[in-house]
Design an enzyme around this catalytic site. Structure first.
Site, PDB file in Angstrom:
ATOM      1  N   LYS A   1      79.217  46.029  28.577  1.00  0.00           N
ATOM      2  CA  LYS A   1      78.771  45.595  27.242  1.00  0.00           C
ATOM      3  C   LYS A   1      78.390  44.115  27.255  1.00  0.00           C
ATOM      4  CE  LYS A   1      79.414  44.816  22.560  1.00  0.00           C
ATOM      5  NZ  LYS A   1      79.863  45.053  21.258  1.00  0.00           N
TER       6      LYS A   1
ATOM      7  N   LEU B   1      90.067  45.672  17.245  1.00  0.00           N
ATOM      8  CA  LEU B   1      90.565  44.345  16.875  1.00  0.00           C
ATOM      9  C   LEU B   1      89.575  43.255  17.276  1.00  0.00           C
ATOM     10  CD1 LEU B   1      94.279  44.829  18.009  1.00  0.00           C
ATOM     11  CD2 LEU B   1      93.254  45.271  15.771  1.00  0.00           C
ATOM     12  N   PRO B   2      89.775  42.028  16.748  1.00  0.00           N
ATOM     13  CA  PRO B   2      88.782  40.978  16.988  1.00  0.00           C
ATOM     14  C   PRO B   2      88.653  40.516  18.442  1.00  0.00           C
ATOM     15  CG  PRO B   2      90.112  40.461  15.046  1.00  0.00           C
ATOM     16  CD  PRO B   2      90.754  41.643  15.719  1.00  0.00           C
TER      17      PRO B   2
ATOM     18  N   THR C   1      85.771  44.589  21.396  1.00  0.00           N
ATOM     19  CA  THR C   1      85.014  43.892  22.436  1.00  0.00           C
ATOM     20  C   THR C   1      85.838  42.682  22.863  1.00  0.00           C
ATOM     21  OG1 THR C   1      82.895  44.559  21.495  1.00  0.00           O
ATOM     22  CG2 THR C   1      82.872  42.662  22.977  1.00  0.00           C
TER      23      THR C   1
ATOM     24  N   LYS D   1      80.100  35.120  20.098  1.00  0.00           N
ATOM     25  CA  LYS D   1      81.354  35.617  20.686  1.00  0.00           C
ATOM     26  C   LYS D   1      81.061  36.301  22.025  1.00  0.00           C
ATOM     27  CE  LYS D   1      84.735  39.233  20.428  1.00  0.00           C
ATOM     28  NZ  LYS D   1      85.255  40.444  19.800  1.00  0.00           N
TER      29      LYS D   1
END
Ligand code: NAD
Length: 300
Positions: free
Chosen positions: A172, A63-64, A97, A247
C-alpha cells in the site's frame, strides 16, 4: 453466523462495521469515542476493546497509526494488550494503514500466543468503505488469508495477498508513494503547458494517449475544469485528503530508512505536499490540489 469484534469506528471503520452487520455478521463494536459506538445500527456496543474481543471468530481493527495498533494488541507498561486475553481461535484482521515494522511486530506477538493475524490495509477511501467496495492488500500466512476471505468480501471487492506479515502495508505504501509522484508530476506538466499558452484540456488529451499518460492524468485530472466529477472540478472538496497522503508519504520515508532504500522522488513528493499544506492550508483538501503549488492563481 460469523461473530465479529470491531474496534475503531471512525470515517472508515464505522461504515465497514455497518456493512458487516448488513452482510449477516453478529458484530460487537468499540471506539474510544462513546458517541461512535451507538452509531453502528444493528451492532452491539461494548464498554471496552476487551469486551469486543471476547467470543468472536474474527476481530477487526481500523485505527489511525502504528502506536495505536501496538497499544491495542501488545499493550504498554501497566496496560496489557488484547493478545493476552484473546482466544487462539480468533483471527485478527488489522485494516489500519501503519508502518510495516509495527505490523510485523504485532503479528509476531500474536503468533507467539498462537493467534493468527493479517495486515489488511485498504484503498478506496470513505466511499469504498460505505459502498463495500474497498480493495484489501493483505500480508500474512496463506491459511490466515483464506480464513479472512468471507469477512473481507463483505467489506470489499478486490482482495490481494501481497506476501507475509507486513507485506500488505509495504504494497500500500509503495502504491501511494507512486500515486503522489504521478500527481505532482502531472500537475507540474500541466502548469508548464498552461504557462506556455496551451489549453490544459487539449494538453491532457495529447498526454493521455502519449507516453505521459498515467492514472492521475487519465482519470483524476488535477487541473480545474478539464474533467467532470473529480475533486479539481469542485474546489478540491472530497476525495483523498492531503493530510492522509502526507501520512502515507511519511510511512514511505520511515520504511525506506529502515531498509536503507533510496526514495528521492518520494522524498521530494513528501516535501512538496508539506509545503502545499502549509502555504495553501490544504490539509483537508483532496491531494490533487497540489496543482495550486504550481499555479497559485488557481486558488482564486
Ligand atoms: P479516524 O480518525 O476517522 O478513525 C479512527 C478511530 O479509531 C477514531 O474514531 C478513534 O477514536 C479510534 N481509536 C483510536 N485508538 C483507539 C483505541 N485504542 N481503541 C478504540 N478506538 C480507537 O480515521 P479513518 O479515516 O477511519 O482511518 C483509519 C485508518 O484507515 C487509518 O490508518 C487511515 O490511514 C486508513 N485509511 C483511511 C482512508 C480515508 O479515506 N479516511 C483511506 C484509506 C485508509
Amino acid at each position: 453466523m460469523t461473530r465479529v469484534g470491531f474496534v475503531g469506528l471512525g470515517n472508515m471503520g464505522g461504515p465497514m462495521a455497518a456493512n458487516l452487520v448488513s452482510g449477516g455478521c453478529e458484530v460487537k463494536v468499540f471506539d474510544l469515542l462513546p458517541e461512535l459506538i451507538n452509531g453502528v445500527a444493528g451492532a452491539s456496543g461494548c464498554a471496552s476493546a476487551a469486551e469486543a474481543a471476547q467470543d468472536v471468530d474474527v476481530f477487526v481493527s481500523m485505527l489511525p497509526a502504528g502506536r495505536h495498533v501496538r497499544g491495542l494488541y501488545v499493550g504498554d507498561g501497566d496496560n496489557p494488550g488484547l493478545l493476552s486475553i484473546m482466544s487462539p481461535d480468533t483471527l485478527i484482521i488489522d485494516c489500519s494503514t501503519i508502518d510495516p515494522d509495527s505490523a510485523r511486530a504485532v503479528a509476531e506477538a500474536a503468533a507467539a500466543q498462537g493467534i493468527a493475524m493479517i495486515d489488511a490495509p485498504v484503498s478506496g477511501g470513505t466511499a469504498g468503505a460505505q459502498n463495500g467496495t474497498l480493495t484489501f492488500i493483505v500480508g500474512g500466512e496463506p491459511a490466515a488469508f483464506e480464513r479472512a476471505q468471507a469477512v473481507l468480501n463483505i467489506m470489499g471487492g478486490n482482495i490481494f495477498h501481497a506476501g507475509g506479515a507486513g507485506a500488505g502495508q509495504v504494497a500500500k505504501i509503495c502504491n501511494n508513494m507512486m500515486l503522489a509522484i504521478l500527481m505532482t508530476g502531472t500537475a507540474e506538466a500541466l502548469s508548464l503547458g498552461v504557462d506556455n499558452g496551451l489549453d490544459p484540456a487539449v494538453l491532457s488529451e495529447i498526454m493521455k494517449v502519449s507516453s505521459g499518460g498515467n492514472w492521475a492524468l487519465n482519470v483524476y485530472n488535477p487541473y480545474p475544469g478539464v474533467m467532470p466529477d473529480v475533486p479539481s472540478s469542485r474546489g478540491y472538496e472530497g476525495g483523498f485528503l492531503v493530510d492522509l497522503m502526507r501520512k502515507d508519504l511519511g510511512l514511505a520515508l520511515q520504511t525506506a530508512q529502515s531498509t536503507e532504500s533510496a526514495i528521492p522522488m518520494g522524498s521530494l513528493a513528501q516535501n512538496l505536499y508539506e509545503v502545499h499544506r502549509q502555504v495553501n492550508d490544504a490539509g483537508r483538501l483532496d491531494f490533487s490540489s497540489i496543482q495550486w503549488l504550481f499555479k497559485p492563481e488557481l486558488k482564486g
